[in-house]
Design a protein around this motif. Structure first.
Motif, short mmCIF file in Angstrom:
data_model
loop_
_atom_site.label_atom_id
_atom_site.label_comp_id
_atom_site.label_asym_id
_atom_site.label_seq_id
_atom_site.Cartn_x
_atom_site.Cartn_y
_atom_site.Cartn_z
N SER A 158 5.77 -0.81 -4.42
CA SER A 158 6.48 0.47 -4.33
C SER A 158 7.08 0.84 -5.67
O SER A 158 7.13 0.04 -6.60
CB SER A 158 7.58 0.38 -3.27
N MET A 195 0.11 2.87 4.10
CA MET A 195 1.45 2.91 4.69
C MET A 195 1.47 3.96 5.80
O MET A 195 0.69 4.91 5.79
CB MET A 195 2.49 3.29 3.63
N LEU A 227 10.20 -3.33 6.57
CA LEU A 227 8.77 -3.66 6.62
C LEU A 227 8.44 -4.51 7.83
O LEU A 227 7.34 -4.49 8.35
CB LEU A 227 8.37 -4.44 5.35
N ILE A 236 6.20 1.97 6.57
CA ILE A 236 5.86 0.57 6.80
C ILE A 236 4.34 0.42 6.70
O ILE A 236 3.62 1.41 6.82
CB ILE A 236 6.35 0.08 8.19
N PRO A 237 3.81 -0.79 6.48
CA PRO A 237 2.35 -0.95 6.42
C PRO A 237 1.69 -0.55 7.74
O PRO A 237 2.26 -0.79 8.80
CB PRO A 237 2.17 -2.45 6.15
N ARG A 293 1.71 -11.46 2.35
CA ARG A 293 1.79 -10.00 2.38
C ARG A 293 2.71 -9.52 1.26
O ARG A 293 3.82 -10.01 1.11
CB ARG A 293 2.32 -9.50 3.73
N THR A 304 -6.28 -4.31 0.88
CA THR A 304 -5.21 -3.34 0.69
C THR A 304 -4.98 -2.65 2.02
O THR A 304 -5.89 -2.51 2.83
CB THR A 304 -5.57 -2.31 -0.38
N SER A 326 0.06 -3.81 0.33
CA SER A 326 0.23 -2.50 0.94
C SER A 326 1.03 -1.63 -0.01
O SER A 326 1.77 -2.13 -0.85
CB SER A 326 0.94 -2.63 2.28
N GLY A 327 0.89 -0.33 0.13
CA GLY A 327 1.64 0.57 -0.73
C GLY A 327 1.12 1.99 -0.63
O GLY A 327 0.02 2.22 -0.12
N ASN A 368 4.20 -5.95 -0.68
CA ASN A 368 4.32 -4.50 -0.65
C ASN A 368 4.58 -3.98 -2.06
O ASN A 368 5.40 -4.53 -2.79
CB ASN A 368 5.47 -4.10 0.28
N LYS A 375 -2.91 -0.23 -6.05
CA LYS A 375 -3.58 -1.21 -5.20
C LYS A 375 -5.02 -1.44 -5.66
O LYS A 375 -5.46 -2.58 -5.84
CB LYS A 375 -3.60 -0.76 -3.72
#
Lengths: 384, 269
Positions: free
Chosen positions: A306, A275, A361, A288-289, A302, A272, A110-111, A304, A117
């Motif tokens: 960033s 957010m 998260l 957050i995702p 999972r 992917t 996630s991001g 993340n 991604k």
């Protein structure tokens, strides 16, 4: 235990007919009655045989044949043999993931947009094809593209970098390779790499459900070892504006199908996620995702992605085998690579920032209440 | 229709047991191996019962299940575990670590791990089939019902597609799995432990998923939460008994357990 035939996954039409005929129990179907069943249901003989096969597959009270009887000790031995994984291209990122993306697992990245991604997904599609000599698994890849973010030119760049590396290995004076391996390395070329990445463009969530339904057969035929879904959020996220319970249920069955396909064929699944902003009373707004907390259960790993001080940082925040840790990486012209200057992972307990990020998260989103009880009021989870 | 089926089943004999021969009282207790958790159950979690561990992600559900497995394997040489893994998350290394930390020799660890059967299951129909096959599994490995433990981690991920729907027929799977758990525990006499997720609408208090209907299925229901205010090691977790058939609800108590950096229970039991 005796069971009703309703519990076998069949088409509703068939259920209705079977009930009309008074055939309620799974045990009441025997292979030798196929002629009668075909007459009663007005279906072809092959169909009747197939139906009986499916139904009686659920009837026996013995340990089913699809269950591979393995003990924890067997699994531990297998794990210690260090099974081949798909490398991300960055050693530190691989170490974070315990050696790379493992076949048979579901990994979520996630991001925020632009963090890399899609780049990471494309890199994995190329790397899954690495030849045996370079510790690759020589599989092909499926790319399920929901946003049209798939760019062939970029993929070609990454493939060229990999092919280059193979050529170098083949031409090196190292004596560890014999002639057949050298030949295989030399034959590895860009067109072949691109030909083994299958691109599906999905325009809505219905397309996605269809693709996932047809995946197992396709994957077996083409020796698929990696399925990429980029992104899993875009179609599901707003498609059920008024009915989040429906979204959760459809996503759950989507994930079950995907999970079954991944486990049975030893395929790695990489997804992917976008957010979302969480706004709660008395707390700071934070990212957050998307898709809610319960969604998180479906993914075994999972990560993340960033930004921190102009560096891309990957944070592993859920994993069955490893604690929380971080790894920096870069996106170069050749693809995902290491940052040369930093060679150790940041110690998790010293990494205050990572801890803070981690606890945010894992924060809850409101939409979980829908799964708990149908009488609960459904709350809106996301504010755009 | 129903008539014909009923008639087919009759004449049968009804059997009733006298309460003096009540099964559970005579059964021995199952221990998690974590004194605070065992303390709040007061030894009332017995062989042949169904226990639920529910909680949000990373609240220690799987770790506590692993601890229970390790304790059972160490205490009873004839014990065998049937582990049904719905998410592909079973990691033998975790069990290995717990057993090694409990001073087991390498030979013992190997023998213990060899008594844990792992089955990956990805649909509800398959889960039902596995639960049905428990009697065959026990026969194959010559396990006495009292020494058999069935673990389902995580049950919620298979049942979630059927909860919260408007159509009544969606509940048939919930019902069937509930019945099957009853069959495995009640008729076969095996102990069942499953994990379930929990949700929160305010970020403070949690309730188990699967709804009101499901709350009558487990004999004991433990809610685990993680203390998020303090992220330093040892990590602290809260346990609350939400339901237990052995005690009145006003007696339900809470406790705490801690995990050190390696995931071991702290202080060591």
């Amino acid at each position: 235990m005796e069971r009703d035939v309703d519990l076998v996954p069949l088409r509703p039409v068939i259920f209705t007919r079977l009930h009309e005929l008074g055939r309620h129990r799974i045990d009441s179907f025997h292979l030798e009655d196929w002629e009668m069943l075909s007459r009663e249901l007005e279906v072809s003989e092959e169909e009747a045989k197939r139906l009986i096969g499916v139904i009686s597959g659920y009837s026996r009270n013995e340990v089913p044949s699809w269950m591979q009887a393995r003990t924890a000790w067997d699994l531990l031995q297998e794990q210690r043999l260090n099974p081949r994984m798909i490398t991300t291209g960055s050693e530190q990122l691989d170490r974070l993931l315990g050696g790379g993306v493992a076949p048979g697992t579901i990994v979520e990245f996630s991001g925020a947009p632009g963090i890399g991604k899609t780049q990471l997904c494309m890199q994995l599609c190329v790397n899954v094809q690495l030849p045996d000599a370079l510790s690759g698994i020589q599989g092909s890849a499926i790319y399920i593209d929901t946003d049209g973010a798939f760019v062939v030119e970029r993929l070609r760049e990454m493939a060229e970098a990999i092919v280059e590396k193979c050529r170098e290995e083949a031409d090196s004076d190292d004596t560890i390779y014999d002639d057949t391996v050298r030949g295989a390395l030399q034959q590895f070329n860009v067109d072949e790499v691109l030909a083994r990445i299958f691109h599906f463009r999905c325009h809505d969530y219905f397309d996605m459900l269809t693709v996932v339904h047809l995946l197992p057969e396709f994957a077996q035929k083409r020796n698929v070892k990696l399925i990429v879904i980029d992104s899993v959020a875009s179609h599901f996220r707003y498609a059920f504006e008024d009915d989040l319970a429906k979204r959760a249920r459809i996503m759950n069955s989507f994930m079950q199908k995907l999970n079954a396909c991944a486990i049975e064929n030893k395929i790695a699944v990489v997804m992917t996620n976008q957010m979302t902003t969480r706004v709660a009373a008395g707390e700071d707004t934070r990212l957050i995702p998307a898709l809610g907390t319960n969604w998180g259960y479906s993914c075994s790993v999972r990560v993340n992605l960033s930004w921190r001080n102009d560096t891309r940082i990957a944070l592993l925040f859920k994993s069955p085998s490893r604690g929380q840790s971080t790894a920096p990486f870069i996106v170069s012209a050749a693809g995902i690579r290491d940052i040369i200057s930093m060679d150790t992972l940041i110690e998790p307990e010293k990494d205050r920032e990572a801890t803070l990020l981690m606890s945010s998260l894992l924060a809850d989103e409101g939409d979980d209440s829908i799964l708990a009880d149908d009488s609960q009021p459904v709350t809106q989870d996301e504010s755009a | 229709m129903l008539h014909t089926r009923l008639r087919a089943n009759l004449p049968g004999t009804l059997s009733a047991e006298s309460t003096t021969a009540c099964k559970f009282q005579s059964q021995k207790s199952i221990l998690f191996g974590c004194p605070s958790v065992d303390g709040i159950l007061g030894g009332e979690f017995r062989c042949g019962q169904v226990v639920e561990l529910c909680g949000p992600p990373l609240s220690g559900k799987t770790q506590l299940s692993m601890k229970l497995i390790a304790t059972a394997l160490q205490e009873n040489e004839s014990c065998r575990i049937f582990f049904m893994d719905t998410c592909g998350q079973f990691n033998p290394q975790r069990l290995f670590d717990i057993l090694s930390a409990a001073n087991c020799t390498p030979d013992e660890v190997q023998r213990h791990l060899g008594r844990v059967d792992i089955a990956r299951v990805s649909t509800c129909e398959r889960l039902l089939q596995l639960l049905d096959s428990c009697s065959d599994w026990a026969a194959t490995h010559a396990v006495a019902p009292g020494s058999a433990i069935v673990i389902i981690d995580i049950l919620h991920s298979l049942l979630a597609p059927f909860v919260g729907g408007k159509s009544f027929s969606d509940y048939r799977f919930l019902n069937a799995v509930g019945q099957a758990l009853g069959y495995v525990s009640g008729s076969l006499g095996m102990t069942v432990l499953y994990t379930n997720s929990a949700f929160s609408s305010d970020g403070r208090s949690y309730s188990p998923a699967l709804g009101t209907y499901w709350s009558s299925i487990p004999h004991h229901r433990l809610l685990l939460t993680r203390n998020k205010d303090d992220e330093s090691f040892p990590l602290r977790f809260g346990v609350v008994v939400l339901r237990s058939i052995s005690m009145p609800s006003h007696k339900h108590t809470a406790a705490e357990f801690q995990l050190d950096m390696e995931g071991h229970f702290f202080p060591n039991a």
